[in-house]
Design a protein around this motif. Structure first.
Motif, PDB file in Angstrom:
ATOM      1  N   PHE A   1       4.333 -20.617  28.320  1.00  0.00           N
ATOM      2  CA  PHE A   1       2.915 -20.971  28.377  1.00  0.00           C
ATOM      3  C   PHE A   1       2.032 -19.742  28.587  1.00  0.00           C
ATOM      4  CE2 PHE A   1      -0.955 -22.919  30.063  1.00  0.00           C
ATOM      5  CZ  PHE A   1      -1.102 -24.024  29.233  1.00  0.00           C
ATOM      6  N   ASP A   2       2.440 -18.837  29.486  1.00  0.00           N
ATOM      7  CA  ASP A   2       1.638 -17.633  29.738  1.00  0.00           C
ATOM      8  C   ASP A   2       1.600 -16.727  28.518  1.00  0.00           C
ATOM      9  OD1 ASP A   2       0.993 -18.449  32.303  1.00  0.00           O
ATOM     10  OD2 ASP A   2       2.648 -17.355  33.234  1.00  0.00           O
ATOM     11  N   GLU A   3       2.713 -16.643  27.802  1.00  0.00           N
ATOM     12  CA  GLU A   3       2.734 -15.843  26.575  1.00  0.00           C
ATOM     13  C   GLU A   3       1.830 -16.451  25.515  1.00  0.00           C
ATOM     14  OE1 GLU A   3       7.270 -13.967  26.911  1.00  0.00           O
ATOM     15  OE2 GLU A   3       6.939 -15.950  25.989  1.00  0.00           O
ATOM     16  N   MET A   4       1.801 -17.782  25.451  1.00  0.00           N
ATOM     17  CA  MET A   4       0.902 -18.450  24.512  1.00  0.00           C
ATOM     18  C   MET A   4      -0.556 -18.170  24.871  1.00  0.00           C
ATOM     19  SD  MET A   4       2.660 -22.168  23.843  1.00  0.00           S
ATOM     20  CE  MET A   4       4.300 -22.332  23.133  1.00  0.00           C
ATOM     21  N   ARG A   5      -0.885 -18.226  26.144  1.00  0.00           N
ATOM     22  CA  ARG A   5      -2.253 -17.941  26.584  1.00  0.00           C
ATOM     23  C   ARG A   5      -2.670 -16.528  26.160  1.00  0.00           C
ATOM     24  NH1 ARG A   5      -6.040 -19.430  30.547  1.00  0.00           N
ATOM     25  NH2 ARG A   5      -4.734 -21.141  31.266  1.00  0.00           N
ATOM     26  N   GLN A   6      -1.800 -15.563  26.362  1.00  0.00           N
ATOM     27  CA  GLN A   6      -2.120 -14.191  25.991  1.00  0.00           C
ATOM     28  C   GLN A   6      -2.246 -14.039  24.480  1.00  0.00           C
ATOM     29  OE1 GLN A   6      -3.106 -11.830  27.853  1.00  0.00           O
ATOM     30  NE2 GLN A   6      -3.142 -10.182  26.330  1.00  0.00           N
ATOM     31  N   ARG A   7      -1.387 -14.741  23.737  1.00  0.00           N
ATOM     32  CA  ARG A   7      -1.442 -14.687  22.269  1.00  0.00           C
ATOM     33  C   ARG A   7      -2.788 -15.201  21.769  1.00  0.00           C
ATOM     34  NH1 ARG A   7      -0.101 -12.875  17.481  1.00  0.00           N
ATOM     35  NH2 ARG A   7       0.821 -14.250  15.945  1.00  0.00           N
ATOM     36  N   ILE A   8      -3.258 -16.300  22.348  1.00  0.00           N
ATOM     37  CA  ILE A   8      -4.537 -16.867  21.925  1.00  0.00           C
ATOM     38  C   ILE A   8      -5.703 -16.003  22.420  1.00  0.00           C
ATOM     39  CG2 ILE A   8      -6.105 -18.828  22.218  1.00  0.00           C
ATOM     40  CD1 ILE A   8      -3.787 -19.286  20.220  1.00  0.00           C
ATOM     41  N   HIS A   9      -5.608 -15.485  23.617  1.00  0.00           N
ATOM     42  CA  HIS A   9      -6.708 -14.702  24.191  1.00  0.00           C
ATOM     43  C   HIS A   9      -6.925 -13.379  23.458  1.00  0.00           C
ATOM     44  CE1 HIS A   9      -9.388 -12.759  26.988  1.00  0.00           C
ATOM     45  NE2 HIS A   9      -8.502 -11.832  27.249  1.00  0.00           N
ATOM     46  N   ALA A  10      -5.840 -12.685  23.147  1.00  0.00           N
ATOM     47  CA  ALA A  10      -5.960 -11.320  22.642  1.00  0.00           C
ATOM     48  C   ALA A  10      -5.367 -11.109  21.255  1.00  0.00           C
ATOM     49  CB  ALA A  10      -5.300 -10.351  23.631  1.00  0.00           C
ATOM     50  N   GLY A  11      -4.682 -12.100  20.708  1.00  0.00           N
ATOM     51  CA  GLY A  11      -4.021 -11.923  19.425  1.00  0.00           C
ATOM     52  C   GLY A  11      -5.005 -11.749  18.269  1.00  0.00           C
ATOM     53  N   GLU A  12      -4.654 -10.872  17.343  1.00  0.00           N
ATOM     54  CA  GLU A  12      -5.448 -10.696  16.132  1.00  0.00           C
ATOM     55  C   GLU A  12      -4.975 -11.704  15.091  1.00  0.00           C
ATOM     56  OE1 GLU A  12      -5.403  -6.695  14.717  1.00  0.00           O
ATOM     57  OE2 GLU A  12      -6.980  -6.082  16.110  1.00  0.00           O
ATOM     58  N   GLY A  13      -5.875 -12.540  14.637  1.00  0.00           N
ATOM     59  CA  GLY A  13      -5.509 -13.572  13.674  1.00  0.00           C
ATOM     60  C   GLY A  13      -6.416 -14.774  13.824  1.00  0.00           C
ATOM     61  N   PHE A  14      -5.922 -15.928  13.383  1.00  0.00           N
ATOM     62  CA  PHE A  14      -6.751 -17.131  13.397  1.00  0.00           C
ATOM     63  C   PHE A  14      -5.878 -18.356  13.647  1.00  0.00           C
ATOM     64  CE2 PHE A  14      -5.311 -16.753   9.038  1.00  0.00           C
ATOM     65  CZ  PHE A  14      -5.097 -18.058   8.618  1.00  0.00           C
TER      66      PHE A  14
END
Length: 295
Positions: free
Chosen positions: A3-16
């Motif tokens: 869950f924490d990795e998903m949060r970081q992916r959505i918060h800072a990930g480049e993409g859509f």
């Protein structure tokens, strides 16, 4: 991803974020766009089986897992289905795509220039079931048709009230008070909408965050204050009926806002395409939407 990795992916990930959540009312139109005629199915069960086949094809396409799609919004039946021999949320996470679930039950009739969401009994139970399947967040849509201050206030208050219920289950809510892009008073209405969202964000509790899914604004950078707000994890844009090219051109004028497109992603996919043609077409749309999202 946990869950924490998903949060970081959505918060800072480049993409859509891909919107793959067409439900009962919008599924026939989506199938027609894909090249499947209405006479290809004779029951809701057959209809949903056909749309699931399309979604499986998207999820398993090489281009969908190339890192440019950071999230996907699912219809409940898609969440409960499989792709690549695994539960869809599990398969998405394997491909680096964070799963979200559409939770609204449709729209009420228009009143005060808006369409509120219908009641959502059992929302908490659905969210708890989704989290157990590995889903990170939810999405729920209502629609603004005109710049009626009381109506816009009501629609935002409803979105935040339901968002609080979702936060209570541990999931991340995407609040979607869509503004009809055909409305003649959209610029004025979006001023009201921004003020109401900021007021409700200030009322959130310590450590609480939400996501926002909004129409690409009539005035570029209109939502810059939301993108920077500490109680907003990410601001995403809906295509709202624009073509891919139109939506991407307008999105590129709003730095920090990323796409969450449905029509803009799927408009050129056809069931008759070979797997190679299908992936090339999907990949081209992904590349265009990704470029606009990181502009």
């Amino acid at each position: 991803m946990n869950f924490d990795e998903m949060r970081q992916r959505i918060h800072a990930g480049e993409g859509f974020i891909a919107a793959l959540d067409q439900s009962g009312g919008s599924t026939p139109k989506a199938l027609r766009g894909y090249g499947v005629s209405d006479d290809a199915w004779s029951s809701d069960e057959e209809m949903f089986a056909l749309i699931h086949q399309m979604r499986q094809r998207i999820i398993e396409a090489p281009s969908f897992g190339n890192g440019k799609v950071i999230g996907a919004i699912l219809f409940e039946k898609t969440m409960d289905g499989e792709s690549g021999g695994k539960p869809v949320p599990t398969r998405l996470a394997e491909r680096g795509v964070v799963p979200f679930l559409k939770v609204d039950k449709g729209l009420e009739d228009e009143a005060q220039g808006v369409q509120l969401m219908k009641p959502m009994p059992g929302l908490e139970a659905l969210c708890e079931r989704a989290r157990a399947k590995g889903v990170f967040g939810t999405k729920m849509r209502s629609v603004i048709k005109s710049a009626d201050a009381a109506g816009i206030a009501a629609i935002v208050e409803q979105q935040f009230a339901e968002g609080k219920r979702i936060l209570g289950t541990g999931l991340m809510p995407i609040l979607e008070p869509e503004y009809d892009i055909k409305a003649s008073d959209r610029a004025a209405g979006e001023d009201i909408l921004l003020a109401e969202i900021l007021r409700n964000l200030d009322a959130l509790g310590e450590g609480e965050q939400v996501m926002l899914k909004l129409s690409i604004p009539a005035k570029a950078n209109h939502y810059a204050s939301l993108i920077k707000h500490p109680k907003v994890l990410r601001v995403v844009a809906l295509s709202g009926g624009y073509s891919t090219d139109e939506a991407c051109a307008k999105l590129a004028d709003n730095p920090g806002m990323i796409a969450s497109f449905s029509r803009g992603l799927l408009q050129d996919l056809r069931c008759s395409q070979s797997d190679e043609e299908f992936d090339a077409t999907l990949g081209a749309a992904i590349d265009e939407i990704y470029a606009a999202s990181i502009a």
